[in-house]
Design a protein around this motif. Structure first.
Motif, PDB file in Angstrom:
ATOM      1  N   VAL A  22       0.951  -1.206  -0.088  1.00  0.00           N
ATOM      2  CA  VAL A  22      -0.102  -0.008  -0.013  1.00  0.00           C
ATOM      3  C   VAL A  22       0.989   1.162   0.069  1.00  0.00           C
ATOM      4  CG1 VAL A  22      -1.575   1.398   1.368  1.00  0.00           C
ATOM      5  CG2 VAL A  22      -2.064  -0.896   0.982  1.00  0.00           C
ATOM      6  N   LYS A  23       1.913   1.244   0.680  1.00  0.00           N
ATOM      7  CA  LYS A  23       2.766   2.446   0.793  1.00  0.00           C
ATOM      8  C   LYS A  23       3.676   2.652  -0.742  1.00  0.00           C
ATOM      9  CE  LYS A  23       6.941   4.024   3.181  1.00  0.00           C
ATOM     10  NZ  LYS A  23       8.067   3.896   4.182  1.00  0.00           N
ATOM     11  N   ASP A  24       3.934   1.524  -1.186  1.00  0.00           N
ATOM     12  CA  ASP A  24       4.392   1.663  -2.696  1.00  0.00           C
ATOM     13  C   ASP A  24       3.528   2.236  -3.574  1.00  0.00           C
ATOM     14  OD1 ASP A  24       6.472   0.927  -4.476  1.00  0.00           O
ATOM     15  OD2 ASP A  24       5.029  -0.328  -5.217  1.00  0.00           O
ATOM     16  N   LYS A  25       2.289   1.799  -3.542  1.00  0.00           N
ATOM     17  CA  LYS A  25       1.210   2.353  -4.338  1.00  0.00           C
ATOM     18  C   LYS A  25       1.104   3.845  -4.134  1.00  0.00           C
ATOM     19  CE  LYS A  25       0.540  -1.447  -6.657  1.00  0.00           C
ATOM     20  NZ  LYS A  25       0.766  -1.719  -8.138  1.00  0.00           N
ATOM     21  N   ALA A  26       0.849   4.202  -2.817  1.00  0.00           N
ATOM     22  CA  ALA A  26       0.645   5.461  -2.343  1.00  0.00           C
ATOM     23  C   ALA A  26       1.792   6.499  -2.721  1.00  0.00           C
ATOM     24  CB  ALA A  26       0.577   5.563  -0.987  1.00  0.00           C
ATOM     25  N   THR A  27       3.100   6.023  -2.850  1.00  0.00           N
ATOM     26  CA  THR A  27       4.158   6.760  -3.246  1.00  0.00           C
ATOM     27  C   THR A  27       4.081   6.829  -4.667  1.00  0.00           C
ATOM     28  OG1 THR A  27       5.440   5.854  -1.128  1.00  0.00           O
ATOM     29  CG2 THR A  27       6.826   6.745  -3.119  1.00  0.00           C
ATOM     30  N   LYS A  28       3.868   5.866  -5.331  1.00  0.00           N
ATOM     31  CA  LYS A  28       3.810   5.892  -6.930  1.00  0.00           C
ATOM     32  C   LYS A  28       2.906   6.945  -7.050  1.00  0.00           C
ATOM     33  CE  LYS A  28       5.744   1.439  -8.127  1.00  0.00           C
ATOM     34  NZ  LYS A  28       5.467   0.167  -8.628  1.00  0.00           N
ATOM     35  N   THR A  29       1.827   6.948  -6.676  1.00  0.00           N
ATOM     36  CA  THR A  29       0.683   8.064  -7.008  1.00  0.00           C
ATOM     37  C   THR A  29       1.123   9.413  -6.724  1.00  0.00           C
ATOM     38  OG1 THR A  29      -1.072   6.223  -6.225  1.00  0.00           O
ATOM     39  CG2 THR A  29      -1.693   8.693  -6.472  1.00  0.00           C
ATOM     40  N   LEU A  30       1.631   9.417  -5.448  1.00  0.00           N
ATOM     41  CA  LEU A  30       2.234  10.837  -5.309  1.00  0.00           C
ATOM     42  C   LEU A  30       3.214  11.354  -6.151  1.00  0.00           C
ATOM     43  CD1 LEU A  30       2.214  13.454  -3.264  1.00  0.00           C
ATOM     44  CD2 LEU A  30       3.872  12.145  -1.716  1.00  0.00           C
ATOM     45  N   ASN A  31       4.043  10.552  -6.502  1.00  0.00           N
ATOM     46  CA  ASN A  31       5.294  10.761  -7.576  1.00  0.00           C
ATOM     47  C   ASN A  31       4.591  11.158  -8.845  1.00  0.00           C
ATOM     48  OD1 ASN A  31       7.349  10.428  -5.731  1.00  0.00           O
ATOM     49  ND2 ASN A  31       7.693   8.272  -6.569  1.00  0.00           N
ATOM     50  N   HIS A  32       3.575  10.496  -9.271  1.00  0.00           N
ATOM     51  CA  HIS A  32       2.929  10.740 -10.424  1.00  0.00           C
ATOM     52  C   HIS A  32       2.402  12.161 -10.595  1.00  0.00           C
ATOM     53  CE1 HIS A  32       0.904  10.089 -14.294  1.00  0.00           C
ATOM     54  NE2 HIS A  32      -0.280  10.582 -13.959  1.00  0.00           N
ATOM     55  N   ILE A  33       1.718  12.445  -9.423  1.00  0.00           N
ATOM     56  CA  ILE A  33       0.863  13.730  -9.243  1.00  0.00           C
ATOM     57  C   ILE A  33       2.045  14.832  -9.217  1.00  0.00           C
ATOM     58  CG2 ILE A  33      -0.066  15.306  -7.673  1.00  0.00           C
ATOM     59  CD1 ILE A  33      -1.905  13.000  -6.793  1.00  0.00           C
ATOM     60  N   ASN A  34       3.196  14.577  -8.576  1.00  0.00           N
ATOM     61  CA  ASN A  34       4.434  15.496  -8.568  1.00  0.00           C
ATOM     62  C   ASN A  34       4.776  15.831  -9.974  1.00  0.00           C
ATOM     63  OD1 ASN A  34       4.385  16.373  -6.092  1.00  0.00           O
ATOM     64  ND2 ASN A  34       5.462  14.734  -5.184  1.00  0.00           N
ATOM     65  N   ASP A  35       5.076  14.703 -10.674  1.00  0.00           N
ATOM     66  CA  ASP A  35       5.605  14.845 -12.207  1.00  0.00           C
ATOM     67  C   ASP A  35       4.550  15.669 -13.056  1.00  0.00           C
ATOM     68  OD1 ASP A  35       7.852  13.244 -11.539  1.00  0.00           O
ATOM     69  OD2 ASP A  35       6.978  11.336 -12.297  1.00  0.00           O
ATOM     70  N   MET A  36       3.253  15.362 -12.849  1.00  0.00           N
ATOM     71  CA  MET A  36       2.309  16.151 -13.531  1.00  0.00           C
ATOM     72  C   MET A  36       2.284  17.774 -13.166  1.00  0.00           C
ATOM     73  SD  MET A  36      -0.992  13.612 -13.182  1.00  0.00           S
ATOM     74  CE  MET A  36      -2.253  15.063 -13.414  1.00  0.00           C
TER      75      MET A  36
END
Length: 105
Positions: A22-36
């Protein structure tokens, strides 16, 4: 996603593995938002244009920002965006984690 720790894990250890997922998925989501956010140069350009009195350039930047927002919204509503996929992944692994935890209650 295969995890080598799961082969001999008890229920409590499985729950801890799910926490990591879950932590990994949340981190990937946050990283994607930051990239956007990094990709959207329109807002800093509008700010700079406004502070320099270049109002026509600021207007162009606002128009571009609106176009980006509209296209992002269409992508989200169609269910085909990366963020939508990441949210679904997060939902799915969270549901598995909850099911594992229920067995410990």
């Amino acid at each position: 996603m295969k995890n080598h720790r799961s082969s001999n894990a008890d229920v409590s250890a499985l729950a801890l593995i799910m926490v990591d997922i879950v932590k990994d998925k949340a981190t990937k989501t946050l990283n994607h938002i930051n990239d956007m956010l990094k990709e959207d140069y329109d807002v800093p350009e509008a700010t700079e244009a406004l502070t320099k009195g270049a109002y026509i350039f600021a207007e162009d930047s606002f128009n571009d920002a609106a176009i980006v927002a509209d296209s992002s919204g269409e992508s989200f509503s169609s269910g085909s965006s990366t963020l939508t996929d990441l949210n679904k992944d997060m939902h799915d692994v969270s549901a598995v984690a909850r099911a594992i935890l229920r067995t410990l209650l």
